[in-house]
Design an enzyme around this catalytic site. Structure first.
Site, PDB file in Angstrom:
ATOM      1  N   HIS A 607       0.834  -1.204   0.000  1.00 38.97           N
ATOM      2  CA  HIS A 607       0.000   0.000   0.000  1.00 38.97           C
ATOM      3  C   HIS A 607       0.868   1.254   0.000  1.00 38.97           C
ATOM      4  O   HIS A 607       0.943   1.988   0.988  1.00 38.97           O
ATOM      5  CB  HIS A 607      -0.945  -0.011   1.205  1.00 38.97           C
ATOM      6  CG  HIS A 607      -2.063  -0.992   1.073  1.00 38.97           C
ATOM      7  ND1 HIS A 607      -2.068  -2.222   1.716  1.00 38.97           N
ATOM      8  CD2 HIS A 607      -3.205  -0.943   0.352  1.00 38.97           C
ATOM      9  CE1 HIS A 607      -3.174  -2.874   1.409  1.00 38.97           C
ATOM     10  NE2 HIS A 607      -3.891  -2.119   0.576  1.00 38.97           N
ATOM     11  N   SER A 609       2.638   4.443  -2.945  1.00 41.09           N
ATOM     12  CA  SER A 609       2.199   5.264  -4.080  1.00 41.09           C
ATOM     13  C   SER A 609       2.229   4.496  -5.392  1.00 41.09           C
ATOM     14  O   SER A 609       1.552   4.880  -6.346  1.00 41.09           O
ATOM     15  CB  SER A 609       3.055   6.528  -4.184  1.00 41.09           C
ATOM     16  OG  SER A 609       4.385   6.223  -4.553  1.00 41.09           O
ATOM     17  N   THR A 610       3.004   3.417  -5.471  1.00 40.79           N
ATOM     18  CA  THR A 610       3.003   2.600  -6.687  1.00 40.79           C
ATOM     19  C   THR A 610       1.651   1.910  -6.840  1.00 40.79           C
ATOM     20  O   THR A 610       1.112   1.809  -7.966  1.00 40.79           O
ATOM     21  CB  THR A 610       4.125   1.550  -6.636  1.00 40.79           C
ATOM     22  OG1 THR A 610       5.375   2.225  -6.443  1.00 40.79           O
ATOM     23  CG2 THR A 610       4.175   0.742  -7.923  1.00 40.79           C
ATOM     24  N   HIS A 647      -7.104   7.039  -2.849  1.00 43.32           N
ATOM     25  CA  HIS A 647      -7.914   6.013  -2.189  1.00 43.32           C
ATOM     26  C   HIS A 647      -7.184   5.273  -1.062  1.00 43.32           C
ATOM     27  O   HIS A 647      -7.837   4.677  -0.196  1.00 43.32           O
ATOM     28  CB  HIS A 647      -8.428   5.000  -3.220  1.00 43.32           C
ATOM     29  CG  HIS A 647      -7.459   3.906  -3.541  1.00 43.32           C
ATOM     30  ND1 HIS A 647      -6.360   4.100  -4.358  1.00 43.32           N
ATOM     31  CD2 HIS A 647      -7.406   2.605  -3.134  1.00 43.32           C
ATOM     32  CE1 HIS A 647      -5.683   2.967  -4.442  1.00 43.32           C
ATOM     33  NE2 HIS A 647      -6.299   2.045  -3.722  1.00 43.32           N
TER      34      HIS A 647
END
Length: 884
Positions: A607, A609-610, A647
């Site tokens: 979890h 930024s990729t 998200h």
């Protein structure tokens, strides 16, 4: 006792001379000098006119006590200086007189049942030079309480009109030496706002021996009225008042009609308006959809020219005409013929509209489909009261759309892919659609809907309509939570369900785990990113392929030093015109993306930024599919892209269950309900509003912002897994099944069916589509190419392993015991995840959006995991693949 005057010299050399006790004097005279030129009171008295700005603005001030011809006598009372001020139309003169002067006020106007409020009239005077005539109109505006501007040049006149949209324009047409009045009028008429503006031409007076000239040239140039030169304030006042109560009032009412036609255009009942001679004058979009015609094919035609159905009684038309010609309303059942030749049965209500002189001028027809087996089209009632808000309140009127009665008789062959070359994929699509109509994970409410549909088949119309109302309520309330049980006694599946679909187990006494959020990360710690046009070649080359589903996000992660979100975000947002929609600069958008990426934790194996960039990429890919694109508008697209970006912002690398069991700060804040999803949205909006440099919403309209915000929040909350089956069930029952039935019906009848397009465009269904889209984008890893799928599987497993390790260290309940790094079989966990969560959801999404590439990857990846599981491998690759 007088005081010495104060003198001020401006930078431009203009000298302002004013009495020092001006604050106490109600009648002030200011003189402005420049060389030998003098500006006395209000207007230019010498050849220095060119040094004064070209537009003078007026609000309200004391009218002159005398209306005689001498301007000096008129100006002395209440004269004042025009002070230089930043105003859209140049110089603005603020009143400094008593409250006895005429006040601009709003006026109430009635048009039918509508009560309108008309703002004070605005007048634009276009006079190149000041004279008695311009004075007359100026003071007439003051007496009438109008707001007035004077423009001196054609350019300033056009600029002022485009800024203020005056209702009345007076143009000096007496002398062509200064400007061409007719050319000015034509340029004003070329603008859209002038449609409801009255333009008056001031023409020279004629002597008794001169022949009256024609008004046709003025009318052709765009003028509405002609005013013979008369500098009397009373004459000018009378002319303006007549225009207000005549043309202006009429134009104001016409503008209000736009609201009525907008309501008709969005009305779900078919509306047809004809003249007293039964010539079609208007049809709304609902009428076009019902009858299959375009409005251009109908407007201007007589009703007798359209084909009639032979199923009506012979005397039915005579009966209808007898009623409506007497001014009586008629309603009943009528067979109509669509453009395709099909006969459809309608409930029709025809209302005569009485016009001037008590004569019937129009007939308004309201039409809705009657529920029969012949025209069994799936058309839903649309709730447009609160579009995009997700409001579930019900309208009190009955649904006027027919519901399909035989959803279980769908021929699945009609909705399988026609473009796929892979037989296995075709077979898979066939079987997936069969599963959609008999899903093993079925909520009780789904069974109720099927029973009601069956009962409607041969029910009387009153009963059928009542059941329609029941179905509307059932489809739009929270009744879709399925009854879940252990599937095949598989521990991997049980752990996944327990870990992903619950808010936590019973807490152990004394165990308090508080997650320390990294709230101090700021975009200011990172260097300002370059524009999308100047990215390094290695990054630009990778981004050239970002529209492909096989785009390798891990390569972008490597070349951007774990900052893929900002670069991919700039490219995707530019492609979808996000900055243009939000009315923000590229610099603001770059700063926002940088700030959001800085608040993802690079220390998380999954979890980070990729993952956010991967979900953004999948969302953009889905938005490019025809059916998705045709279902959503630009606001929906922008909301989806922003929701994908934020998200999982500030995700701690732990599940909701872990945070609830640990008694974390976030779990306490959000009452153990949708903890992470609520935190992601709240933090994203907090960070955005905190700094103007990265506030992408600062220039958007307030109503648009509220709609956009609600859509973003709804989509992010939809990624919570506790309502996974609820969202999938709603999507299948409200979109997949109706569309499948409509497509099957259209194939069997050999005609085009417009109902399919309508089903997905209802606001409630648009919400379901957006939820399904981000859910699929969020867990699309098993549908990626095998190499990417394996990498993602390893990353999520590592994150779950780390959580299990920490749960053991902290003495917390182990949420997913199967994810023990010493014993876990990653292939088996992937198989369980695909079987329980992925297959049904992507089958439903594929049936809607048509995604053969994804379904082929899913089949290949599932086969890969099955092979590893049969070989009892715990590694992610076969030995031969590792060697390569």
């Amino acid at each position: 006792m007088g005081c010495a005057p104060s003198i001020h010299v401006s930078q431009s050399g203009v000298i302002y001379c004013r009495d020092s006790d001006e604050s106490n004097s109600p009648h002030q005279t200011t003189t402005i000098s420049q060389g030998t030129a003098t500006l006395h009171g209000l207007f230019i008295k010498t050849d220095a006119a060119d040094s004064i700005p070209s537009v003078l603005a007026y609000q309200s001030r004391q009218p002159p006590p005398c209306a005689g011809p001498r301007r000096k006598e008129r100006r002395e009372p209440g004269a004042f200086a025009r002070a230089r001020a930043p105003h859209c139309c140049g110089i603005e003169a603020e009143t400094q007189t008593s409250h006895s002067s005429a006040k601009a006020s709003t006026t109430e106007v009635q048009i039918g049942p509508m009560r309108l409020t008309q703002d004070p009239i605005q007048v634009l005077l276009i006079f190149a030079k000041e004279d008695n005539q311009s004075d007359g109109f100026w003071w007439a505006c003051d007496r009438a309480g109008y707001r007035c501007n004077i423009a001196r040049t054609p350019e300033s006149a056009l600029e002022c009109f485009l800024d203020k949209h005056q209702e009345i324009i007076v143009i000096d047409h007496r002398n062509s030496r200064y400007f061409d009045a007719e050319a000015i009028c034509r340029s004003l008429r070329a603008t859209k706002p002038s449609e409801h503006t009255v333009i008056l031409a001031v023409v020279p007076g004629t002597s008794s021996d001169q022949e009256e000239t024609s008004v046709l040239p003025l009318l052709h140039a765009g003028f509405d009225r002609r005013f013979m030169e008369n500098s009397s304030i009373t004459a000018c006042y009378n002319e303006l008042i007549q225009i207000e109560h005549g043309e202006v009032r009429s134009q104001f009412k016409l503008r209000a009609c736009n609201a009525v036609f907008t309501a008709l255009d969005h009305c779900q009942e078919a509306v047809e308006i004809t003249s007293e001679d039964h010539v079609i004058q208007y049809v709304n979009p609902a009428f076009e959809r019902m009858m299959g015609y375009h409005k251009g094919e109908l407007i201007g035609k007589e009703l007798t020219e359209l084909p009639k159905s032979d199923k009506n009684h012979a005397d039915l038309l005579d009966t209808i005409n007898t009623f409506i010609k007497k001014g009586k309303e008629w309603q009943g059942v009528y067979y109509a013929r669509r453009k395709s030749g099909d006969s459809i049965q309608q409930h029709v209500k025809i209302t005569p509209v009485i016009g001037q002189g008590g004569k019937i001028r129009h007939f308004v027809s309201l039409k809705r489909l009657r529920c029969t087996n012949e025209n069994n089209k799936q058309l839903y009632k649309s709730h447009r009261d609160e579009k995009y808000t997700g409001d579930n309140s019900q309208s009190e009127s009955h649904s006027f759309r027919c519901k399909n009665r035989r959803k279980d008789s769908t021929d699945v062959k009609s909705i399988t892919s026609q473009s796929s070359d892979a037989p296995s994929l075709q077979t898979r699509r066939y079987s997936s659609m069969a599963r959609i109509h008999s899903m093993t994970i079925e909520a009780p409410i789904t069974k109720v809907i099927n029973i009601i549909n069956a009962a409607q088949e041969n029910s009387p119309i009153t009963v059928a309509e009542a059941l329609d109302r029941v179905l509307e309520i059932l489809r739009t309330t929270e009744l879709y939570s399925p009854q879940l049980g252990t599937k095949d006694e598989d521990p991997h599946t049980s752990d996944l369900v327990g870990g992903l679909m619950t808010d936590g187990l019973r807490r152990l006494s004394g165990n308090e785990y508080v997650f320390s959020k990294n709230m101090n990360l700021s975009h200011s710690h990172l260097s300002v990113p370059v524009t999308i046009n100047d990215v390094p070649p290695c990054i630009a080359q990778l981004l050239d392929n970002e529209e492909s589903w096989d785009f390798n996000i891990f390569e972008l992660e490597a070349v951007t030093n774990k900052r893929p979100l900002i670069y991919l975000g700039l490219k995707v947002f530019a492609r979808f015109g996000v900055a243009e929609f939000l009315n923000c600069s590229e610099a603001t958008l770059r700063a926002w993306l940088q700030m959001i990426e800085a608040n993802y934790h690079s220390s998380n194996s999954y979890h980070n930024s990729t993952h956010a960039a991967d979900v953004l990429h999948a969302t953009a890919f889905f938005l490019g599919k025809e059916r998705v694109k045709g279902s959503l508008d630009h606001l929906d697209e922008v909301a989806a892209l922003i929701a994908a970006t934020i998200h999982d912002v500030d995700h701690p690398g732990r599940t909701n269950s872990f945070l609830c069991n640990a008694g974390s700060e976030l779990a306490v804040l959000y009452n153990d309900t949708a903890v992470l999803e609520s935190h992601h949205t709240a933090l994203a909006f907090q960070l955005t509003a905190k700094d103007s440099k990265c506030n992408i919403f600062k220039n958007i309209d307030r109503n648009h912002y509220r709609t956009l915000r609600q859509a973003i929040i709804d989509m992010v909350l939809a990624t919570e897994m506790t309502k996974h089956f609820e969202h999938v069930n709603k999507f299948v029952n409200s979109i997949n099944k109706p569309m499948a039935s409509e497509e099957n019906s259209s194939h069997s009848e050999g005609s085009d069916c417009e109902s399919t397009a309508n089903i997905k465009n209802f606001p409630d269904n648009q919400t379901l589509i957006k939820r399904m889209m981000i859910k699929c984008a969020d867990v699309a890893n098993p549908c990626r190419p095998l190499e990417l799928c394996i990498e993602w599987a390893g990353r999520i497993s590592e994150e779950y392993f780390a959580q299990t390790d920490e749960e053991k260290r902290q003495g917390l309940p182990v949420v997913m015991p199967v994810f023990d790094r010493n014993t876990c079989s990653i292939p088996k966990s992937q198989i369980s995840f695909i079987d329980y969560f992925i297959t049904d959801m992507f089958d439903a999404w594929d049936a809607f959006a048509h995604l053969p590439v994804l379904m082929q990857h899913l089949a290949n990846n599932y086969k890969h995991w099955k092979t590893l599981d049969e070989l009892k491998c715990k590694s992610l690759r076969l030995p031969s693949e590792n060697n390569n």
